[in-house]
Design a protein around this motif. Structure first.
Motif, PDB file in Angstrom:
ATOM      1  N   UNK A 227       0.834  -1.199   0.000  1.00  0.00           N
ATOM      2  CA  UNK A 227       0.000   0.000   0.000  1.00  0.00           C
ATOM      3  C   UNK A 227       0.874   1.255   0.000  1.00  0.00           C
ATOM      4  N   UNK A 228       1.887   1.264   0.836  1.00  0.00           N
ATOM      5  CA  UNK A 228       2.766   2.433   0.927  1.00  0.00           C
ATOM      6  C   UNK A 228       3.622   2.587  -0.329  1.00  0.00           C
ATOM      7  N   UNK A 229       4.127   1.489  -0.853  1.00  0.00           N
ATOM      8  CA  UNK A 229       4.931   1.556  -2.071  1.00  0.00           C
ATOM      9  C   UNK A 229       4.089   2.024  -3.253  1.00  0.00           C
ATOM     10  N   UNK A 230       2.855   1.579  -3.331  1.00  0.00           N
ATOM     11  CA  UNK A 230       1.971   2.028  -4.409  1.00  0.00           C
ATOM     12  C   UNK A 230       1.697   3.526  -4.294  1.00  0.00           C
ATOM     13  N   UNK A 231       1.538   4.027  -3.074  1.00  0.00           N
ATOM     14  CA  UNK A 231       1.352   5.470  -2.881  1.00  0.00           C
ATOM     15  C   UNK A 231       2.567   6.245  -3.400  1.00  0.00           C
ATOM     16  N   UNK A 232       3.752   5.758  -3.088  1.00  0.00           N
ATOM     17  CA  UNK A 232       4.973   6.429  -3.546  1.00  0.00           C
ATOM     18  C   UNK A 232       5.130   6.338  -5.063  1.00  0.00           C
ATOM     19  N   UNK A 233       4.740   5.209  -5.647  1.00  0.00           N
ATOM     20  CA  UNK A 233       4.794   5.089  -7.101  1.00  0.00           C
ATOM     21  C   UNK A 233       3.880   6.123  -7.754  1.00  0.00           C
ATOM     22  N   UNK A 234       2.693   6.300  -7.218  1.00  0.00           N
ATOM     23  CA  UNK A 234       1.774   7.286  -7.779  1.00  0.00           C
ATOM     24  C   UNK A 234       2.354   8.701  -7.689  1.00  0.00           C
ATOM     25  N   UNK A 235       2.999   9.005  -6.571  1.00  0.00           N
ATOM     26  CA  UNK A 235       3.637  10.322  -6.426  1.00  0.00           C
ATOM     27  C   UNK A 235       4.781  10.486  -7.426  1.00  0.00           C
ATOM     28  N   UNK A 236       5.559   9.427  -7.619  1.00  0.00           N
ATOM     29  CA  UNK A 236       6.672   9.496  -8.568  1.00  0.00           C
ATOM     30  C   UNK A 236       6.168   9.682  -9.992  1.00  0.00           C
ATOM     31  N   UNK A 237       5.128   8.939 -10.367  1.00  0.00           N
ATOM     32  CA  UNK A 237       4.571   9.091 -11.714  1.00  0.00           C
ATOM     33  C   UNK A 237       4.001  10.499 -11.905  1.00  0.00           C
ATOM     34  N   UNK A 238       3.457  11.091 -10.851  1.00  0.00           N
ATOM     35  CA  UNK A 238       2.900  12.443 -10.955  1.00  0.00           C
ATOM     36  C   UNK A 238       4.000  13.494 -11.101  1.00  0.00           C
ATOM     37  N   UNK A 239       5.135  13.293 -10.419  1.00  0.00           N
ATOM     38  CA  UNK A 239       6.230  14.273 -10.461  1.00  0.00           C
ATOM     39  C   UNK A 239       7.100  14.120 -11.698  1.00  0.00           C
TER      40      UNK A 239
END
Length: 227
Positions: free
Chosen positions: A101-113
């Motif tokens: 769950x936490x890694x997926x949240x970070x992936x979404x932030x990375x894809x957004x940035x």
């Protein structure tokens, strides 16, 4: 009232499973996320980043982030199913599922940035660097826990044939475009003697994909390194 499902007694594995390919993939995931985090953090601190380097970092990041997500969605699920057959055992792996769950949240932030970085490195790097740094650290911890818990169970309870069937299913779902990055990326993690062993065991298609993808992979990697 909670009903506890008793854990079955696992039969011991009859042949030693070969986890070297999964271990090599973990090594690549660690290396790739760490390289990206260090490179983008350096750019956020005013390291040089011309248009060619910027483009190479974006391409490398897209490929690595895709493989991190594939690991969470496909590889973890496939490996966990090899060793988990009861409710109690799923509960044992709850911390690893929480990691997802936490890694997926970070992936979404990375894809957004990442698109911001692709447009302007000086603007995007301060947004992307902390996300990649946290992703690399959390992924390192997740993979270490997975190796300690899941790999240990596989060695104890899964046969070599069962693991090979799992590996074959995972490989069948991987596109050629991903393999053109994966083959040289994995080869790049090997020391010379290890690479000779990997190439000797590889099929003709894998060796061809390595040859075809090597030049482009090296250009992307060197862009990340600032070479």
């Amino acid at each position: 009232m909670t009903t506890t499902v008793p854990s079955p007694v696992h039969a011991p594995a009859t042949t030693e499973p070969d986890l070297s390919g999964f271990t090599l993939m973990h090594r690549a995931l660690r290396s790739g996320t760490r390289m990206l985090a260090e490179a983008v953090d350096g750019i956020a601190r005013d390291d040089a980043c011309d248009r060619s380097r910027q483009r190479g970092i974006v391409e490398f990041a897209c490929a690595v982030l895709t493989e991190v997500r594939a690991h969470l969605e496909r590889e973890d699920a496939a490996l966990y199913r090899l060793v988990v057959v009861s409710a109690d055992e799923w509960a044992d792996l709850a911390p690893l599922s929480a990691d997802h769950v936490e890694l997926e949240r970070l992936l979404q932030l990375a894809w957004a940035a990442l698109p911001v970085f692709a447009r302007c490195a000086s603007t995007g790097a301060p947004l992307l660097a902390p996300v990649l740094t946290e992703l690399a650290a959390r992924l390192e911890a997740h993979l270490a826990a997975e190796e300690a818990i899941v790999f240990a169970r596989i060695r104890a309870h899964v046969t070599g044939a069962e693991l090979e069937r799992c590996r074959t299913r995972l490989r069948a779902g991987t596109s050629t475009s991903r393999l053109l990055f994966l083959a040289p990326w994995l080869a790049d993690q090997c020391h010379p003697a290890e690479l000779r062993h990997v190439l000797a065991a590889a099929d003709a298609r894998s060796r061809l994909l390595l040859s075809l993808g090597q030049k482009r992979y090296a250009a992307r990697r060197d862009a990340v390194l600032g070479a």
